[in-house]
Design a protein around this motif. Structure first.
Motif, PDB file in Angstrom:
ATOM      1  N   ASP B  88     -26.572  -8.598  10.571  1.00  0.00           N
ATOM      2  CA  ASP B  88     -27.585  -7.736   9.937  1.00  0.00           C
ATOM      3  C   ASP B  88     -27.362  -6.264  10.287  1.00  0.00           C
ATOM      4  N   GLN B  89     -27.078  -6.019  11.558  1.00  0.00           N
ATOM      5  CA  GLN B  89     -26.903  -4.633  11.998  1.00  0.00           C
ATOM      6  C   GLN B  89     -25.663  -4.001  11.358  1.00  0.00           C
ATOM      7  N   VAL B  90     -24.593  -4.762  11.252  1.00  0.00           N
ATOM      8  CA  VAL B  90     -23.384  -4.217  10.623  1.00  0.00           C
ATOM      9  C   VAL B  90     -23.692  -3.842   9.175  1.00  0.00           C
ATOM     10  N   LEU B  91     -24.349  -4.752   8.454  1.00  0.00           N
ATOM     11  CA  LEU B  91     -24.643  -4.449   7.049  1.00  0.00           C
ATOM     12  C   LEU B  91     -25.551  -3.227   6.932  1.00  0.00           C
ATOM     13  N   ARG B  92     -26.380  -2.986   7.947  1.00  0.00           N
ATOM     14  CA  ARG B  92     -27.267  -1.821   7.927  1.00  0.00           C
ATOM     15  C   ARG B  92     -26.563  -0.538   8.365  1.00  0.00           C
ATOM     16  N   GLY B  93     -25.355  -0.667   8.911  1.00  0.00           N
ATOM     17  CA  GLY B  93     -24.606   0.546   9.227  1.00  0.00           C
ATOM     18  C   GLY B  93     -23.972   0.597  10.605  1.00  0.00           C
ATOM     19  N   MET B  94     -24.299  -0.347  11.487  1.00  0.00           N
ATOM     20  CA  MET B  94     -23.689  -0.321  12.816  1.00  0.00           C
ATOM     21  C   MET B  94     -22.182  -0.510  12.719  1.00  0.00           C
ATOM     22  N   GLY B  95     -21.421   0.327  13.391  1.00  0.00           N
ATOM     23  CA  GLY B  95     -19.972   0.152  13.429  1.00  0.00           C
ATOM     24  C   GLY B  95     -19.592  -1.016  14.310  1.00  0.00           C
ATOM     25  N   LEU B  96     -18.460  -1.670  14.015  1.00  0.00           N
ATOM     26  CA  LEU B  96     -18.007  -2.825  14.795  1.00  0.00           C
ATOM     27  C   LEU B  96     -16.508  -2.715  15.014  1.00  0.00           C
ATOM     28  N   PRO B 163      -7.133  -5.816   3.694  1.00  0.00           N
ATOM     29  CA  PRO B 163      -7.841  -4.729   4.378  1.00  0.00           C
ATOM     30  C   PRO B 163      -8.028  -3.520   3.457  1.00  0.00           C
ATOM     31  N   GLU B 164      -9.037  -2.741   3.763  1.00  0.00           N
ATOM     32  CA  GLU B 164      -9.238  -1.480   3.062  1.00  0.00           C
ATOM     33  C   GLU B 164      -8.092  -0.535   3.379  1.00  0.00           C
ATOM     34  N   LYS B 165      -7.751  -0.460   4.646  1.00  0.00           N
ATOM     35  CA  LYS B 165      -6.650   0.387   5.112  1.00  0.00           C
ATOM     36  C   LYS B 165      -5.881  -0.361   6.188  1.00  0.00           C
ATOM     37  N   ILE B 182      -6.545  -2.560  11.289  1.00  0.00           N
ATOM     38  CA  ILE B 182      -7.019  -2.638   9.912  1.00  0.00           C
ATOM     39  C   ILE B 182      -8.492  -2.286   9.832  1.00  0.00           C
ATOM     40  N   THR B 183      -8.890  -1.714   8.690  1.00  0.00           N
ATOM     41  CA  THR B 183     -10.293  -1.344   8.517  1.00  0.00           C
ATOM     42  C   THR B 183     -10.912  -2.067   7.322  1.00  0.00           C
ATOM     43  N   TYR B 184     -12.231  -2.229   7.412  1.00  0.00           N
ATOM     44  CA  TYR B 184     -13.050  -2.805   6.342  1.00  0.00           C
ATOM     45  C   TYR B 184     -14.372  -2.057   6.268  1.00  0.00           C
ATOM     46  N   THR B 185     -15.032  -2.137   5.130  1.00  0.00           N
ATOM     47  CA  THR B 185     -16.447  -1.794   5.032  1.00  0.00           C
ATOM     48  C   THR B 185     -17.186  -3.071   4.643  1.00  0.00           C
ATOM     49  N   ARG B 186     -18.295  -3.348   5.327  1.00  0.00           N
ATOM     50  CA  ARG B 186     -19.139  -4.484   4.951  1.00  0.00           C
ATOM     51  C   ARG B 186     -20.575  -3.975   4.931  1.00  0.00           C
ATOM     52  N   GLY B 187     -21.206  -4.011   3.749  1.00  0.00           N
ATOM     53  CA  GLY B 187     -22.498  -3.369   3.608  1.00  0.00           C
ATOM     54  C   GLY B 187     -22.314  -1.890   3.891  1.00  0.00           C
ATOM     55  N   ASN B 188     -23.136  -1.338   4.779  1.00  0.00           N
ATOM     56  CA  ASN B 188     -22.963   0.056   5.182  1.00  0.00           C
ATOM     57  C   ASN B 188     -22.141   0.198   6.459  1.00  0.00           C
ATOM     58  N   GLY B 189     -21.643  -0.898   6.977  1.00  0.00           N
ATOM     59  CA  GLY B 189     -20.986  -0.858   8.277  1.00  0.00           C
ATOM     60  C   GLY B 189     -19.485  -0.740   8.188  1.00  0.00           C
ATOM     61  N   LYS B 190     -18.928   0.041   9.096  1.00  0.00           N
ATOM     62  CA  LYS B 190     -17.481   0.178   9.182  1.00  0.00           C
ATOM     63  C   LYS B 190     -16.960  -0.768  10.249  1.00  0.00           C
ATOM     64  N   VAL B 191     -15.852  -1.432   9.938  1.00  0.00           N
ATOM     65  CA  VAL B 191     -15.287  -2.456  10.806  1.00  0.00           C
ATOM     66  C   VAL B 191     -13.823  -2.114  11.062  1.00  0.00           C
ATOM     67  N   PHE B 192     -13.426  -2.167  12.335  1.00  0.00           N
ATOM     68  CA  PHE B 192     -12.026  -1.934  12.690  1.00  0.00           C
ATOM     69  C   PHE B 192     -11.560  -3.083  13.568  1.00  0.00           C
ATOM     70  N   TYR B 193     -10.494  -3.744  13.166  1.00  0.00           N
ATOM     71  CA  TYR B 193      -9.870  -4.754  14.014  1.00  0.00           C
ATOM     72  C   TYR B 193      -8.591  -4.162  14.590  1.00  0.00           C
ATOM     73  N   LEU B 208      -2.677   5.708  25.096  1.00  0.00           N
ATOM     74  CA  LEU B 208      -2.631   5.738  23.626  1.00  0.00           C
ATOM     75  C   LEU B 208      -3.566   4.697  23.024  1.00  0.00           C
ATOM     76  N   ILE B 209      -3.618   3.535  23.644  1.00  0.00           N
ATOM     77  CA  ILE B 209      -4.558   2.499  23.180  1.00  0.00           C
ATOM     78  C   ILE B 209      -5.993   3.004  23.372  1.00  0.00           C
ATOM     79  N   GLN B 210      -6.220   3.675  24.483  1.00  0.00           N
ATOM     80  CA  GLN B 210      -7.548   4.261  24.734  1.00  0.00           C
ATOM     81  C   GLN B 210      -7.912   5.284  23.667  1.00  0.00           C
ATOM     82  N   LYS B 211      -6.920   6.073  23.287  1.00  0.00           N
ATOM     83  CA  LYS B 211      -7.151   7.101  22.262  1.00  0.00           C
ATOM     84  C   LYS B 211      -7.531   6.458  20.923  1.00  0.00           C
ATOM     85  N   VAL B 212      -6.832   5.393  20.567  1.00  0.00           N
ATOM     86  CA  VAL B 212      -7.137   4.700  19.301  1.00  0.00           C
ATOM     87  C   VAL B 212      -8.576   4.194  19.316  1.00  0.00           C
ATOM     88  N   ILE B 213      -8.965   3.561  20.412  1.00  0.00           N
ATOM     89  CA  ILE B 213     -10.314   2.968  20.468  1.00  0.00           C
ATOM     90  C   ILE B 213     -11.377   4.072  20.455  1.00  0.00           C
TER      91      ILE B 213
END
Lengths: 255, 255, 255, 255
Positions: B88-96, B163-165, B182-193, B208-213
């Motif tokens: 629910d929170q992701v669809l409302r906009g929370m990033g994941l 993926p979106e990107k 990879i990135t996705y949008t689900r509802g209003n939420g942005k998702v990065f795996y 560098l991994i820290q920078k990405v996150i």
């Protein structure tokens, strides 16, 4: 190559609503079967909600290449384990075509991961369906647009993942637009959502709408179904398939 | 503008496996918190599986802008209703942001609608992460590639929606490739795996991994959370908001 | 339905380089023609750089459904007006398949709008082509991956617009990855770029590579060619095509 | 961080057409500059067709982070080598925002590779711009839709490559729909096309349209410009950057 199509209809409105009976006396599934039957490559059967297991036994689904779905007032009456059964088949390669209010079916929401909500209004306004991608297998033979004198309005924002392809954009007289024909891939399965088809308007008797759905069946049919995909453990000894097309490999090897 | 980040870790390996304890003595969540803390715009809290409600009460999630997730051996122990709460929170906009083996978490599968299965091998082989999209907010400051001397192999085919990107493609010594960022949008939420981060290799100590996150946290933070989206009934009397920026409308009206 | 295929090869290496002559004594175009000829639905002709108008007269292109392109050392020798002629045909619906070093051809750069640059190395290293999308018409019949014992390395970052579909990801022994099989739509035309085929390695004699290219020809063939699309002036009197499938329209009219 | 914006306007209509003068007495570029000036992070300059080199010297472009483009009647008067200069900058990372009839500018067609043709009608009909992606940086702060009492109609089919993101869909009173706000990446550059802005209607005085364009400037600004990307020859001796974050590497090496 013959394609096995199962047309599923919840088949509730037609039993209780006179206006719907007038339009689809035998049910929406029979109207769809009728025009698909004109395509000699298709073997068509139907299934409805009130049948045992909603007419969608494991056997029926195993032998189905493309499933067409029409549901509206009884989404919740579809059993969860049947939904999982359909989901498995889609991931293995079964094509799925979702019509009109099926945007709110359990199986579509299961595949999309979003609410699939939208804006709607039922006043019988005009819709114009614009073809955005004229050289896609699903739009072959369709002119620049399809006019529907009356349709329920479905409008943006449609809460779906970004489609792979937008084939049709819908214009509605009252001021809305809609992504009315969209495709997805989920697992090995091809998915097409197509918005027209409110139960009180005879859209499935419109030859252009029929053409779109028939095209979609051919597009969605898989080459074959794959086993269900599970995480695959690749062991340490990577086997390199070092075959050589010319009988020898006269080229310097790297490293 | 401050961003509220919750770092969730299942926190099981670190309690039982000495090799993991050596790498992450305080747990993976604390290692992630530590480097995120250097970014003054972030307010960080952590949560773990064994806390009541897995540390993810309604209150915690309401105030979370971006949720980072690391899970592996205990995916099934995450309660279904907590998963729905996160959804629910992701669809409302929370990033994941989902790290490494979280590709198999309930929440990722719920959002994707597919098996999320993949090919894998754990022999500590080398990985090279290639940047495919250098001008994306998540890859800012990252060189052409990131070398990881040892990582668990995750390889294609990765059973995910397109993926979106694709931001990173992973190369593995043993012969595999992977869509590693990879990135996705689900509802209003942005998702990065983001694939790196096996528990026995110190990827989260790699700058560098820290920078990405850290970049991903900024990218995924929503402007605001929206109410949960429900089908919206637009009534017949379409209200046209016929305001006029110049004080009059001297243009011919259509129709 | 028969598909007219024109195989275009710049045909320069084969005339001057002994190593290439050994692999392709009749030229790469003849090797491609040979395996395509086994498909009874295809009518194949060839064309090469040194022919008048590079063998691509208006007449030839008008009757071509799918054009296959192989170029490398002589991209600049292709006349600009022939490139525009090909470009027009692609936008009207002609399929275009670009092989290997044709990523740097004028027509590919014209269609992409980017530099189409990439990373490369020619040491004959191993490549493994992973199938990312197993239920696409182009990957039908292809196993999980294709092994190429020796190939020129093409690596990321490949400076292209985001592909519509990534079908193959290439793994190279020396540490690189590549989007090796990708699709686009431009106008009404379908475009497929496929990376294998350095002139000194016999990739076009590999039955799996042959299968991919044959599949791509069927996928790229248009239903028909459209007139060149020009801005269309829709006049004021919108004609509503108010036909009625049932002979009357008993539904309330909106507005 | 300050963003350098150059607003380019062909600036022809305003000199000759009284109706346009009434709406934009100082020119469209000055109207755009005016509202952008309210954003303290932006340094704005303007350039027009009749200036030497169209006001877009190498120096101007080098220092431009985001270029805004408005052109209509004089597309052909833009010099080809200036177009190539802009193209180079976009691929290196300069953001590009194309307004209204700039869909037909040389630079947009150069980047898209298609005709960029569309359907059009100029009768001052109403447009409604629907937000399809509410959590994108460009749509932040924009309500569900933007009403424009009068606008030139631009309708589908718009002959463009599939956009990366569709942010706005336009509804027109006369029966058409349009992908009115779309994004692309080309090289390292971000590109946004936004349809509103016919010269006789005061769209650039509409606070919501202003908000969209201001948002787009922030979105399109690059982190930095990259050197022009050329094919990169990776030599045989692959240098592995075998650093070790913990001071040693106690993990088994693969192979």
């Amino acid at each position: 190559m013959a394609i096995n199509v199962t047309v599923w209809n919840e088949y509730q409105h037609e039993k209780t609503d006179k206006k719907v009976q007038q339009v689809y006396p035998e049910g929406i599934h029979e109207a769809i079967r009728e025009f698909l039957d004109e395509d000699g490559e298709l073997n068509i059967q139907t299934a409805t909600l009130d049948e045992p297991e909603h007419g969608l036994t494991q056997e029926v689904l195993e032998s189905t290449d493309v499933l067409i779905w029409w549901g509206h007032m009884a989404h919740d009456a579809v059993e969860d384990d049947i939904v999982e059964r359909i989901h498995d088949q889609v991931l293995r390669g079964m094509g799925l075509i979702l019509l009109h209010s099926s945007h709110y079916s359990k199986i579509f929401k299961r595949l999309m991961g979003t609410t699939c909500s939208l804006r709607w209004r039922e006043v019988g306004e005009r819709e114009r369906l614009w073809v955005v991608d004229p050289n896609h297998p699903i739009t072959h033979g369709i002119p620049e647009y399809i006019d529907l004198p009356h349709e329920e309005m479905y409008g943006e924002r449609f809460d779906i993942p970004e489609p792979e392809k937008i084939l049709f954009l819908g214009w509605f007289e009252g001021g809305e637009v809609f992504r009315s024909g969209i495709t997805y891939t989920r697992g090995n399965g091809k998915v097409f959502y197509f918005q027209p088809g409110h139960e009180t308007y005879p859209q499935y008797k419109n030859p252009l709408i029929q053409k779109v759905i028939t095209n979609a069946v051919h597009w969605a049919a898989p080459e074959r179904k794959y086993p269900k995909y599970e995480a695959f453990h690749a062991d340490n000894d990577v086997e390199w398939d070092d075959f050589d097309y010319l009988g020898d490999t006269p080229f310097p090897k790297f490293g």
